[in-house]
Design an enzyme around this catalytic site. Structure first.
Site, short mmCIF file in Angstrom:
data_model
loop_
_atom_site.label_atom_id
_atom_site.label_comp_id
_atom_site.label_asym_id
_atom_site.label_seq_id
_atom_site.Cartn_x
_atom_site.Cartn_y
_atom_site.Cartn_z
N TYR A 16 0.81 -1.22 0.00
CA TYR A 16 0.00 0.00 0.00
C TYR A 16 0.85 1.27 0.00
CZ TYR A 16 -3.71 -3.25 1.20
OH TYR A 16 -4.59 -4.30 1.19
N HIS A 21 -4.57 6.01 -1.87
CA HIS A 21 -5.36 5.82 -0.65
C HIS A 21 -4.52 6.07 0.61
CE1 HIS A 21 -9.27 4.79 0.74
NE2 HIS A 21 -9.04 3.55 1.09
N TYR A 65 -5.78 -1.08 9.61
CA TYR A 65 -6.35 -1.03 8.27
C TYR A 65 -7.44 0.03 8.25
CZ TYR A 65 -3.55 -4.88 6.64
OH TYR A 65 -2.48 -5.65 6.29
N ASN A 67 -10.57 0.37 7.35
CA ASN A 67 -11.96 0.25 7.83
C ASN A 67 -12.10 0.16 9.35
OD1 ASN A 67 -10.93 -2.29 7.95
ND2 ASN A 67 -12.58 -3.28 6.84
N ASP A 92 -7.57 10.93 1.70
CA ASP A 92 -7.63 11.09 0.25
C ASP A 92 -9.05 11.47 -0.18
OD1 ASP A 92 -8.02 8.26 1.15
OD2 ASP A 92 -8.61 7.94 -0.92
N ASN A 113 -14.13 4.45 3.66
CA ASN A 113 -14.21 3.50 4.77
C ASN A 113 -13.51 3.99 6.04
OD1 ASN A 113 -15.76 1.68 3.35
ND2 ASN A 113 -13.99 0.56 2.58
#
Length: 188
Positions: A16, A21, A65, A67, A92, A113
């Site tokens: 990532y 994101h 993470y 969410n 973002d 999320n």
């Protein structure tokens, strides 16, 4: 001495790194590098602490993470006894052109999320945020790949200057307050 919590939204893990994101993580990495501080693994987040003009800034990159970002945000607000208005969430934003920033006191989750998690955990949409434009130049049905994708060459060239702008905005937020910070940086 006042304390501030600066929360960069993103996902942990090499795959990532430097994705659209994860701009929240990238902004905090830039700010930490600039200040010569480094992140340490801690409860629910990687944390760095820096001092700026008599203020203490706790920079957190949730390791939960995206969410479950609200869990880390809330934990560090409580742990450091920081008022919600003394915090800033970096996120973002598809609805803004690349590199544009918008600072505001509240707003909807816009389908994000990380923001959904924060709203569910805190029970409010009234928390300051800095939205970083990632643009929405993707084909229909390709949003997930776009958001989790790496910056294109042109964006990569422009990114350092935009990260510097975000760094300045964060420091201004802690020093001159949300209202004046919005007036100064929402035009940039």
């Amino acid at each position: 001495m006042s304390k501030f919590l600066i929360v960069g939204l993103g996902n942990s893990g090499e795959e990532y790194k430097n994705t659209r994101h994860n701009i929240g993580f990238s902004i905090l990495d830039f700010l930490a590098d600039e200040a010569g501080v480094s992140f340490q693994s801690s409860r629910l987040a990687d944390v760095a602490e820096l001092k700026h003009k008599g203020k203490t800034l706790f920079l957190i990159k949730p390791t939960t993470y995206m969410n479950l970002s609200g869990k880390a945000y809330n934990y560090w607000l409580q742990t450091e006894k920081i008022e919600i208005h003394q915090s800033l969430v970096l996120v973002d934003e598809l609805a803004l052109p690349f590199g544009k920033i918008r600072i505001g006191p509240k707003g909807s989750d816009g389908g994000h999320n990380g923001l959904k998690s924060i709203q569910e955990t805190l029970g409010t949409t009234n928390y300051p945020r800095l939205r970083f434009g990632i643009s929405n130049t993707f084909n229909k049905g390709n949003q997930s790949n776009y958001v989790l994708g790496k910056w294109n060459e042109e964006e990569q060239k422009a990114l350092p200057e935009r990260l510097k702008l975000c760094s300045e905005a964060i420091k201004a937020f802690t020093f001159i307050g949300l209202e004046r910070c919005m007036n100064q940086f929402n035009k940039a």
